[in-house]
Scaffold this motif. Structure first.
Motif: not given
Length: 301
Positions: A9-11, A18, A51, A54-55
């Protein structure tokens, strides 16, 4: 069971989680540890669909949480004890949640009794202490009688009796074959509650093992020493390879890298009188600090 595979997850430019992979199994309490900012809360939010990753993926009992037909019966979560309308009573808050799943009001009364809130069920949540708010959050998590529990810092604000109650409750639920994920910064309590521990550092898994194995990584035993000639004994011990000392006053220190028997022989060799020689085994806190020493994101000067 909770399974994460390559979860990320990236913000914006900030990487919160990661390539996180783990399996949290039923029938045991799994502790979730890590410094502030390590990604624990983000991982929990990803697990319950608050949430989007992201991957990678995270599933509960083989499917995404948002695909569950009855989420409260699948997963009980306490991520924010303050997530309650302050004007609602404890009973009204739980009845509103129950209505979304067709849960009868008698179940609301059961969890109010179970969490020790029956006497204050009619009071507004806005007037609750931190500990009472935590109990209400746990009541909400238990409402659907779920097979999976995810609790973020559930003992925060509880008195010693409340902490012991949570410990016994989670051990009981795990004993029934449920999956329990518990986050806490209280290492002594985690050591008494968890069977297995996952440690995050800067968004990555740095340890995933039974608690006994994690504790063993904290190093060998420490030896507490008290002597009227502590300074002379300390000077002699520091000449031995691998020995380190931590002073605790003029007559007391803790030694690592040496056993109690070896230390006693050294004191006898120099004719030094001992008033205390107490071996202390490695603790979860020792192991945790050793694991996360280089993973702390926010450090005080």
């Amino acid at each position: 069971m909770i399974e994460a595979r390559g979860l990320g997850k990236r913000y914006g430019q900030k990487v919160a989680v990661e390539d996180v992979s783990f399996t949290i199994r039923p029938g045991q309490v799994t502790g979730f540890l890590g410094p502030n900012g390590a990604g624990k809360s983000t991982t929990m939010r990803l697990t319950v669909g608050l949430d989007r990753p992201t991957s990678g993926t995270v599933t509960v009992n083989g499917k995404r949480y948002r695909d569950s037909a009855a989420p409260l019966a699948e997963v009980g979560a306490l991520l924010d004890a303050k997530g309650v309308h302050p004007g609602r009573s404890a009973r009204s808050h739980l009845r509103a949640l129950a209505a979304t799943h067709g849960i009868p009001n008698r179940r609301v009364d059961e969890v109010l009794e179970q969490t020790g809130l029956a006497a204050v069920a009619g009071k507004r949540a806005g007037g609750f202490s931190l500990g009472m708010g935590q109990r209400l959050g746990i009541a909400a998590a238990l409402l659907g009688d779920p097979q999976v529990l995810i609790l973020d810092e559930p003992v925060n604000g509880l008195d010693p009796d409340g902490v012991m109650w949570v410990r016994k409750l989670l051990r009981h639920l795990a004993g029934e074959g449920r999956t329990v994920l518990l986050s806490s910064h209280l290492m002594s309590e985690m050591a008494q509650t968890a069977d297995h521990v996952i440690v995050l550092g800067k968004g990555r898994v740095i340890a995933d093992a039974p608690i006994a194995e994690i504790v063993s990584r904290g190093g060998g035993e420490r030896v507490v020493v008290r002597s009227p000639e502590a300074a002379r004994l300390a000077s002699a011990l520091l000449n031995l390879p691998g020995v380190s000392l931590e002073s605790e006053g003029e007559e007391r220190f803790t030694a690592t890298g040496i056993t109690a028997a070896e230390l006693g022989r050294a004191a006898a060799q120099y004719g030094i009188e001992l008033h205390e020689l107490s071996p202390v085994g490695a603790s979860l806190e020792d192991a945790y600090l050793a694991l996360t020493r280089d993973e702390v994101e926010y450090q005080a000067a």
